[in-house]
Design an enzyme around this catalytic site. Sequence first.
Site, PDB file in Angstrom:
ATOM      1  N   LYS A  95       0.827  -1.215   0.000  1.00 26.71           N
ATOM      2  CA  LYS A  95       0.000   0.000   0.000  1.00 26.71           C
ATOM      3  C   LYS A  95       0.858   1.260   0.000  1.00 26.71           C
ATOM      4  CE  LYS A  95      -4.169  -2.016   1.953  1.00 26.71           C
ATOM      5  NZ  LYS A  95      -5.231  -1.903   2.976  1.00 26.71           N
ATOM      6  N   LYS A 128      -6.467 -10.946  -6.844  1.00 29.79           N
ATOM      7  CA  LYS A 128      -7.802 -11.114  -6.292  1.00 29.79           C
ATOM      8  C   LYS A 128      -8.726  -9.987  -6.767  1.00 29.79           C
ATOM      9  CE  LYS A 128      -7.381  -8.694  -1.841  1.00 29.79           C
ATOM     10  NZ  LYS A 128      -7.575  -8.812  -0.383  1.00 29.79           N
ATOM     11  N   LYS A 154     -12.190  -3.857  -5.211  1.00 32.90           N
ATOM     12  CA  LYS A 154     -13.005  -2.668  -5.480  1.00 32.90           C
ATOM     13  C   LYS A 154     -12.178  -1.581  -6.160  1.00 32.90           C
ATOM     14  CE  LYS A 154     -17.074  -0.637  -4.357  1.00 32.90           C
ATOM     15  NZ  LYS A 154     -18.420  -1.224  -4.424  1.00 32.90           N
TER      16      LYS A 154
END
Length: 348
Positions: A133, A214, A217
């Site tokens: 991240k 995966k 969103k």
Amino acid sequence: MLRPFSAPTRSLLQPLGQNMVLDRIFSGIQPTGTPHLGNYLGAIQNWVNLQEECSSVLYSIMDMHSLTMPKEPAVLRQNILDTTAAILACGIDPKKCFLFRQSLVPEHAELAWILGCLTNMPRLLRLPQWKMKRASQNNEGTVGLLTYPVLQAADILLYKSTHVPVGEDQVLHLELAQDIAQHFNKKYGEFFPVPKAILSTTKKIKSLRDPAVKMSKSDPQKLATVNIADSPDDIVLKFRKAVTDFTSEVTYDPAARPGVSNLVSIHAAVTGLSIEEVLQQSVGLDTAHYKMVVAESVIQKFAPIRSEIKKLQEDKSHLMKVLEDGAVKAKELAAPIYQEIRRLVGFQ
């Protein structure tokens, strides 16, 4: 792996003595709006089952965690309501669990500070999600992004939770919570149960456009992710464009045929069939036709949920009241535990 279990019937608000441990489940979801197919199959569906099997269950809308990635306040407010509407529509029942907004229980943040003072920096810096991240933020990750696993530990331990439903990508964070609990117990005396993982038996749902990653969103490819409130036409389009390969037969081999195998996993999960049963039903179908079979199964699964979401979204005051009522109950449960923590560390 710990499977869902049956727990003895007890009041959700039964006081906890320092050494009394009862089965208690805690889990949370970040408010990113309406969840996607992977969220539903990997987490929410399991939540619905667990609320029937354990008498002390807490589910939180993790609005404090959501601040680790930049968001406009108006978007966050709407996302909180949309996520709440979606999980209620999926079958979460506030009469069978505590459903609440994290930031309405300030003890989460206060305990996170105490636990942060027991956690060393190298441990946090080694966590893979920090590295991943941080890269998405131009290598300028915030303090919140670095320390949010400590807040996750506080979320769990504040209620003396014994079990936590987690995905594979959160196992390392739960291990951190376990280590923090043990460190606290060693320093201040046995107090926290060491929480155990409940791992979902559903295969991880992959992106429809890149089955190596995966479903997410935040995927920039709009056709990669199926949201549970998508229209039937959108669902058909996304599955029609799903990446497969040049072999027409429907088989299950995640290593050699990840795209088709992802479709088989989705088909099995939404129908409740085994992989073997799905493959048996698909004999003679080519992948183009099979994509439409999977799309139709997803449409049928989500049709009543999509309808209920729309109805719930029209009553924002009801959604807010559900979260506020849940927070009152959660705070009532957390307060005596946190007061004992304050005493143990010397605050009172």
